[in-house]
Design an enzyme around this catalytic site. Structure first.
Site, PDB file in Angstrom:
ATOM      1  N   VAL A  59       4.912 -77.301  -3.826  1.00  0.00           N
ATOM      2  CA  VAL A  59       4.593 -76.619  -1.758  1.00  0.00           C
ATOM      3  C   VAL A  59       4.725 -74.933  -1.880  1.00  0.00           C
ATOM      4  O   VAL A  59       4.473 -74.021  -1.337  1.00  0.00           O
ATOM      5  CB  VAL A  59       6.049 -77.185  -1.427  1.00  0.00           C
ATOM      6  CG1 VAL A  59       6.424 -76.524  -0.082  1.00  0.00           C
ATOM      7  CG2 VAL A  59       5.945 -78.759  -1.811  1.00  0.00           C
ATOM      8  N   ARG A 119      12.007 -65.715 -12.274  1.00  0.00           N
ATOM      9  CA  ARG A 119      13.492 -65.630 -13.722  1.00  0.00           C
ATOM     10  C   ARG A 119      12.870 -64.630 -14.162  1.00  0.00           C
ATOM     11  O   ARG A 119      12.315 -64.249 -14.685  1.00  0.00           O
ATOM     12  CB  ARG A 119      13.673 -67.294 -13.723  1.00  0.00           C
ATOM     13  CG  ARG A 119      13.847 -68.441 -13.499  1.00  0.00           C
ATOM     14  CD  ARG A 119      14.258 -68.917 -13.849  1.00  0.00           C
ATOM     15  NE  ARG A 119      15.226 -71.117 -12.855  1.00  0.00           N
ATOM     16  CZ  ARG A 119      15.559 -71.764 -14.076  1.00  0.00           C
ATOM     17  NH1 ARG A 119      14.839 -71.452 -14.986  1.00  0.00           N
ATOM     18  NH2 ARG A 119      15.653 -72.821 -13.286  1.00  0.00           N
ATOM     19  N   ILE A 135      18.788 -70.127 -10.287  1.00  0.00           N
ATOM     20  CA  ILE A 135      20.157 -70.228  -8.717  1.00  0.00           C
ATOM     21  C   ILE A 135      21.156 -70.705  -8.819  1.00  0.00           C
ATOM     22  O   ILE A 135      21.353 -71.963  -8.723  1.00  0.00           O
ATOM     23  CB  ILE A 135      19.260 -70.078  -7.469  1.00  0.00           C
ATOM     24  CG1 ILE A 135      17.635 -69.375  -7.663  1.00  0.00           C
ATOM     25  CG2 ILE A 135      20.182 -70.330  -6.617  1.00  0.00           C
ATOM     26  CD1 ILE A 135      17.120 -69.493  -6.506  1.00  0.00           C
ATOM     27  N   ALA A 170      13.714 -73.858  -4.547  1.00  0.00           N
ATOM     28  CA  ALA A 170      14.016 -73.719  -5.443  1.00  0.00           C
ATOM     29  C   ALA A 170      15.084 -75.089  -5.680  1.00  0.00           C
ATOM     30  O   ALA A 170      15.939 -74.536  -4.412  1.00  0.00           O
ATOM     31  CB  ALA A 170      14.545 -72.745  -5.756  1.00  0.00           C
ATOM     32  N   SER A 200      15.885 -82.647   1.406  1.00  0.00           N
ATOM     33  CA  SER A 200      15.486 -84.201   1.005  1.00  0.00           C
ATOM     34  C   SER A 200      15.283 -84.989   2.197  1.00  0.00           C
ATOM     35  O   SER A 200      16.619 -85.647   2.993  1.00  0.00           O
ATOM     36  CB  SER A 200      15.317 -84.075   0.231  1.00  0.00           C
ATOM     37  OG  SER A 200      15.444 -85.277  -0.727  1.00  0.00           O
ATOM     38  N   TYR A 253      21.009 -86.463  -6.672  1.00  0.00           N
ATOM     39  CA  TYR A 253      20.487 -84.935  -5.661  1.00  0.00           C
ATOM     40  C   TYR A 253      20.238 -85.477  -4.504  1.00  0.00           C
ATOM     41  O   TYR A 253      20.671 -84.550  -3.380  1.00  0.00           O
ATOM     42  CB  TYR A 253      18.939 -85.780  -5.897  1.00  0.00           C
ATOM     43  CG  TYR A 253      17.832 -85.032  -5.643  1.00  0.00           C
ATOM     44  CD1 TYR A 253      17.384 -83.781  -5.759  1.00  0.00           C
ATOM     45  CD2 TYR A 253      17.026 -85.649  -3.971  1.00  0.00           C
ATOM     46  CE1 TYR A 253      16.821 -82.743  -5.384  1.00  0.00           C
ATOM     47  CE2 TYR A 253      15.979 -84.530  -4.189  1.00  0.00           C
ATOM     48  CZ  TYR A 253      15.596 -83.474  -4.510  1.00  0.00           C
ATOM     49  OH  TYR A 253      15.270 -83.115  -3.570  1.00  0.00           O
TER      50      TYR A 253
END
Length: 203
Positions: free
Chosen positions: A12, A31, A52, A72, A113, A138
């Site tokens: 995305v 990173r 993160i 992220a 989500s 999740y």
């Protein structure tokens, strides 16, 4: 307007960068020691030493930044633990939002989500007024982040925007959709539910 964007290297994120870089100034979070995306090498970076999480140093990340788009996170797979989800998806998100608010960022866009709503729906599609019903660690971590962000918004005045996308697909899509495309090339009949079709009958 300058935007700080996390997750730019994801599926995305790449598409978002391609679109937004023509309209806004972008600062991409990257990173340390990770590969620079060649297509976006000309864009400004903010380098973090690790991932993160609740300890990420964001000093200097928000200079001149008006908005943060947070893509992220750790995805749901068998290699992640519930602690991983909470530390990265929940605590990492809330730490980023708090630091952004302290620095005067005006808007925080969090890509959550649809799993927060539940795993399936039959009679009607999910809507924003449905009661949350996460079915796995999740989705729970995403819901916990949402609730924490709403509290931060109340306490600091930070404008929080929460997006709960369903499956995002397209060319070279990863995850379940990518697996489905591979399955299509190997299996002539897909194992989906439905009424059997009599292919011998004439029309």
């Amino acid at each position: 307007m300058k935007i700080l964007l996390t997750g730019a290297s994801g599926f995305v994120g790449r598409h978002l960068v391609e679109t937004f870089s023509e309209q806004y100034e972008l600062r991409l979070v990257q990173r340390k020691n990770s590969e620079i995306m060649d297509d976006f090498a000309h864009l400004e970076r903010f380098v973090i030493s690790g991932g993160i999480d609740s300890t990420t140093c964001w000093a200097g990340a928000f200079d001149s930044v008006k908005a943060v788009i947070h893509l992220a996170g750790v995805a749901h797979n068998r290699h992640q633990t519930q602690q991983d989800f909470q530390e990265i998806n929940t605590e990492g998100t809330l730490h980023l939002a708090r630091e952004a608010a302290k620095s005067g960022v005006e808007r925080f866009v969090f890509v959550s989500s649809i799993g927060v709503n539940g795993s399936s729906t039959e009679e009607s599609p999910f809507c924003c007024h449905d009661e949350a019903d996460p079915q796995n660690p999740y989705a729970q971590s995403k819901l916990d982040a949402e609730l924490g962000l709403k509290k931060i918004a109340e306490d600091t005045g930070l404008e929080v925007v929460i997006v709960r996308p369903p499956l995002v697909y397209g060319a070279n899509a990863p995850g379940n959709f990518g697996m489905l495309l591979k399955l299509i090339t190997k299996v002539p009949v897909l194992p989906f539910g439905g009424q059997p079709i009599d292919v011998t009958s004439s029309q």
